[in-house]
Design a protein around this motif. Structure first.
Motif, PDB file in Angstrom:
ATOM      1  N   LEU A 170     -12.763  -3.580 -54.726  1.00 57.88           N
ATOM      2  CA  LEU A 170     -11.708  -3.867 -53.705  1.00 57.88           C
ATOM      3  C   LEU A 170     -12.196  -4.856 -52.681  1.00 57.88           C
ATOM      4  O   LEU A 170     -11.429  -5.733 -52.294  1.00 57.88           O
ATOM      5  CB  LEU A 170     -11.596  -2.632 -52.867  1.00 57.88           C
ATOM      6  N   GLY A 171     -13.342  -4.834 -52.537  1.00 58.55           N
ATOM      7  CA  GLY A 171     -13.817  -6.082 -51.624  1.00 58.55           C
ATOM      8  C   GLY A 171     -13.664  -7.644 -52.011  1.00 58.55           C
ATOM      9  O   GLY A 171     -13.392  -8.486 -51.640  1.00 58.55           O
ATOM     10  N   SER A 172     -13.980  -7.595 -53.637  1.00 59.24           N
ATOM     11  CA  SER A 172     -13.896  -8.849 -54.337  1.00 59.24           C
ATOM     12  C   SER A 172     -12.095  -9.047 -54.336  1.00 59.24           C
ATOM     13  O   SER A 172     -11.712 -10.364 -53.903  1.00 59.24           O
ATOM     14  CB  SER A 172     -13.938  -8.640 -55.877  1.00 59.24           C
ATOM     15  N   GLN A 173     -11.113  -8.111 -54.391  1.00 57.82           N
ATOM     16  CA  GLN A 173      -9.808  -8.166 -54.197  1.00 57.82           C
ATOM     17  C   GLN A 173      -9.462  -8.802 -52.949  1.00 57.82           C
ATOM     18  O   GLN A 173      -8.627  -9.780 -52.833  1.00 57.82           O
ATOM     19  CB  GLN A 173      -9.171  -7.124 -54.674  1.00 57.82           C
ATOM     20  N   LEU A 174     -10.042  -8.144 -51.826  1.00 56.08           N
ATOM     21  CA  LEU A 174      -9.792  -8.528 -50.527  1.00 56.08           C
ATOM     22  C   LEU A 174     -10.118  -9.913 -50.068  1.00 56.08           C
ATOM     23  O   LEU A 174      -9.174 -10.776 -49.664  1.00 56.08           O
ATOM     24  CB  LEU A 174     -10.329  -7.705 -49.504  1.00 56.08           C
ATOM     25  N   LYS A 175     -11.272 -10.500 -50.730  1.00 55.73           N
ATOM     26  CA  LYS A 175     -11.832 -11.870 -50.688  1.00 55.73           C
ATOM     27  C   LYS A 175     -10.861 -12.780 -51.071  1.00 55.73           C
ATOM     28  O   LYS A 175     -10.196 -13.840 -50.542  1.00 55.73           O
ATOM     29  CB  LYS A 175     -12.905 -11.949 -51.008  1.00 55.73           C
ATOM     30  N   ARG A 176     -10.300 -12.522 -52.316  1.00 56.34           N
ATOM     31  CA  ARG A 176      -9.441 -13.772 -53.047  1.00 56.34           C
ATOM     32  C   ARG A 176      -8.134 -13.674 -52.413  1.00 56.34           C
ATOM     33  O   ARG A 176      -7.581 -14.719 -52.224  1.00 56.34           O
ATOM     34  CB  ARG A 176      -9.333 -13.059 -54.549  1.00 56.34           C
TER      35      ARG A 176
END
Length: 118
Positions: free
Chosen positions: A36-42
């Protein structure tokens, strides 16, 4: 060619990205940092990146197309932050602050899109 740094919406989108990196991502549990963190960053940095890419195009139609993509990324960011809140990873106060920043960027994107399309 447009100077993206002069657009207030880009400045706000960049600020939103810095805010998400500095305030939201650090409080995510380790188990979510790569999903989820990676998706939010992108999704978040995609807002500013699409404004930048569109500003480098030669036509208003191309610029508007990239602003539309930035708006889509804004909606994706909005949902990711809502999900993070509903999973109790962030406080209600942090959610509201982040959501307010997202809505400000969304409103500015919509306003710029309307202006360009007139």
């Amino acid at each position: 060619m447009r100077d993206y740094k002069k657009y207030e919406v880009w400045q706000k989108a960049h600020g939103l990205t810095l805010f998400v990196y500095g305030s939201v991502l650090p409080v995510l549990p380790t188990s979510e940092k790569y999903d989820l963190g990676s998706q939010l960053k992108r999704a978040t940095y995609s807002i500013a990146l699409n404004i930048v890419e569109g500003a480098g195009r030669n036509s208003d139609a191309d610029f508007a197309r990239f602003l539309d993509m930035a708006l889509g990324s804004c909606h994706e960011t909005e949902y990711a932050v809502l999900l993070i809140k509903d999973l109790n990873y962030i406080t209600e106060d942090l959610y509201r602050e982040t959501d307010n920043k997202i809505n400000e960027v969304k409103a500015m994107l919509i306003g710029l899109l309307k202006k360009i399309r007139q």
